[in-house]
Design a protein around this motif. Structure first.
Motif, PDB file in Angstrom:
ATOM      1  N   HIS A 106       0.888  -1.041  -0.057  1.00 39.72           N
ATOM      2  CA  HIS A 106      -0.106  -0.055  -0.024  1.00 39.72           C
ATOM      3  C   HIS A 106       0.645   1.027  -0.019  1.00 39.72           C
ATOM      4  O   HIS A 106       0.506   2.366  -0.218  1.00 39.72           O
ATOM      5  CB  HIS A 106      -0.959   0.133   1.194  1.00 39.72           C
ATOM      6  CG  HIS A 106      -0.198   0.173   2.520  1.00 39.72           C
ATOM      7  ND1 HIS A 106       0.030  -0.975   3.175  1.00 39.72           N
ATOM      8  CD2 HIS A 106       0.325   1.332   3.137  1.00 39.72           C
ATOM      9  CE1 HIS A 106       0.718  -0.763   4.192  1.00 39.72           C
ATOM     10  NE2 HIS A 106       0.939   0.727   4.369  1.00 39.72           N
ATOM     11  N   GLU A 107       2.142   1.084   0.204  1.00 43.39           N
ATOM     12  CA  GLU A 107       2.866   2.379   0.156  1.00 43.39           C
ATOM     13  C   GLU A 107       2.923   2.900  -1.132  1.00 43.39           C
ATOM     14  O   GLU A 107       3.045   2.319  -2.163  1.00 43.39           O
ATOM     15  CB  GLU A 107       4.499   2.091   0.752  1.00 43.39           C
ATOM     16  CG  GLU A 107       4.372   1.507   2.226  1.00 43.39           C
ATOM     17  CD  GLU A 107       5.694   1.201   2.812  1.00 43.39           C
ATOM     18  OE1 GLU A 107       6.532   2.308   2.575  1.00 43.39           O
ATOM     19  OE2 GLU A 107       6.120   0.221   2.793  1.00 43.39           O
ATOM     20  N   ALA A 108       3.100   4.251  -1.269  1.00 43.88           N
ATOM     21  CA  ALA A 108       3.148   5.142  -2.382  1.00 43.88           C
ATOM     22  C   ALA A 108       4.477   4.813  -3.343  1.00 43.88           C
ATOM     23  O   ALA A 108       5.499   4.615  -2.986  1.00 43.88           O
ATOM     24  CB  ALA A 108       3.216   6.713  -2.291  1.00 43.88           C
ATOM     25  N   THR A 109       4.016   4.380  -4.598  1.00 42.79           N
ATOM     26  CA  THR A 109       5.250   3.815  -5.528  1.00 42.79           C
ATOM     27  C   THR A 109       6.303   4.468  -5.572  1.00 42.79           C
ATOM     28  O   THR A 109       7.447   4.336  -5.681  1.00 42.79           O
ATOM     29  CB  THR A 109       4.534   3.080  -6.782  1.00 42.79           C
ATOM     30  OG1 THR A 109       3.462   2.328  -6.494  1.00 42.79           O
ATOM     31  CG2 THR A 109       5.315   2.600  -7.708  1.00 42.79           C
ATOM     32  N   PRO A 110       6.002   5.958  -5.796  1.00 39.48           N
ATOM     33  CA  PRO A 110       7.034   6.937  -6.264  1.00 39.48           C
ATOM     34  C   PRO A 110       8.114   7.078  -4.847  1.00 39.48           C
ATOM     35  O   PRO A 110       9.141   7.080  -5.008  1.00 39.48           O
ATOM     36  CB  PRO A 110       6.402   8.206  -6.324  1.00 39.48           C
ATOM     37  CG  PRO A 110       5.302   7.805  -6.865  1.00 39.48           C
ATOM     38  CD  PRO A 110       4.665   6.657  -6.259  1.00 39.48           C
ATOM     39  N   GLU A 111       7.522   7.083  -3.746  1.00 36.94           N
ATOM     40  CA  GLU A 111       8.287   7.062  -2.349  1.00 36.94           C
ATOM     41  C   GLU A 111       9.062   5.738  -2.127  1.00 36.94           C
ATOM     42  O   GLU A 111      10.116   5.785  -1.796  1.00 36.94           O
ATOM     43  CB  GLU A 111       7.211   7.237  -1.278  1.00 36.94           C
ATOM     44  CG  GLU A 111       6.619   8.595  -1.304  1.00 36.94           C
ATOM     45  CD  GLU A 111       5.583   8.734  -0.052  1.00 36.94           C
ATOM     46  OE1 GLU A 111       5.664   7.811   0.557  1.00 36.94           O
ATOM     47  OE2 GLU A 111       4.809   9.702  -0.268  1.00 36.94           O
ATOM     48  N   VAL A 112       8.407   4.645  -2.648  1.00 36.26           N
ATOM     49  CA  VAL A 112       9.374   3.374  -2.672  1.00 36.26           C
ATOM     50  C   VAL A 112      10.596   3.273  -3.571  1.00 36.26           C
ATOM     51  O   VAL A 112      11.543   3.218  -3.038  1.00 36.26           O
ATOM     52  CB  VAL A 112       8.304   2.212  -2.762  1.00 36.26           C
ATOM     53  CG1 VAL A 112       9.220   0.940  -2.927  1.00 36.26           C
ATOM     54  CG2 VAL A 112       7.348   2.175  -1.893  1.00 36.26           C
ATOM     55  N   ALA A 113      10.167   3.745  -4.791  1.00 41.22           N
ATOM     56  CA  ALA A 113      11.241   3.705  -5.749  1.00 41.22           C
ATOM     57  C   ALA A 113      12.186   4.818  -5.318  1.00 41.22           C
ATOM     58  O   ALA A 113      13.565   4.518  -5.504  1.00 41.22           O
ATOM     59  CB  ALA A 113      10.749   4.090  -6.982  1.00 41.22           C
ATOM     60  N   ALA A 114      11.885   6.075  -4.796  1.00 46.12           N
ATOM     61  CA  ALA A 114      12.796   7.142  -4.442  1.00 46.12           C
ATOM     62  C   ALA A 114      13.672   6.575  -3.268  1.00 46.12           C
ATOM     63  O   ALA A 114      14.865   6.821  -3.423  1.00 46.12           O
ATOM     64  CB  ALA A 114      12.101   8.389  -3.964  1.00 46.12           C
TER      65      ALA A 114
END
Length: 127
Positions: A106-114
């Protein structure tokens, strides 16, 4: 349970697309060294970074995990074993010098990738 996808989930694909678009190359679903039947979702081999994107139900997310009412005892045992296996896998990899990053679906994809990119660039700059 056999119909549940264990790889190429929507969260995994979304994160992988962002990492690939940033010019990063990685391997997917790599077996955990020394642990049969366990795989790492995204691997940066040279940097020894293992990324896991865990499903809320299957891995016991503290915010979103649910308890099935039917056959509750069996499910509780099953899900507890999943969480114990996750801890064991993380400890095993860290003991071998890997950096283990775990995220919830559920974590925001852009934040995970960053976050993955920050850790990767930090490790690359140390070498």
């Amino acid at each position: 349970m056999s119909r549940q996808g264990s790889r190429d989930t929507a969260a995994e694909i979304a994160v992988r697309k962002l990492l690939h678009a940033a010019g990063l190359r990685y391997r997917v679903n790599v077996p955990v060294p020394g642990m049969p039947r366990r795989t790492i979702d995204i691997v940066f081999g040279r940097a020894k970074i293992a990324v896991f994107l865990d499903g809320c139900f299957w891995h016991g997310c503290p915010q979103h995990a649910t308890q099935p009412k039917s056959n509750a005892e069996w499910w509780r045992t099953k899900l507890d074993k999943n969480m114990a296996r996750d801890r064991e896998t993380t400890e095993h990899l860290e003991a071998q010098g890997w950096t283990v990053l775990r995220f919830w679906e559920h974590e925001a994809t852009p934040e995970v990738a960053a976050h993955v990119m920050d850790v990767l660039f930090q490790k690359r700059s140390q070498v």
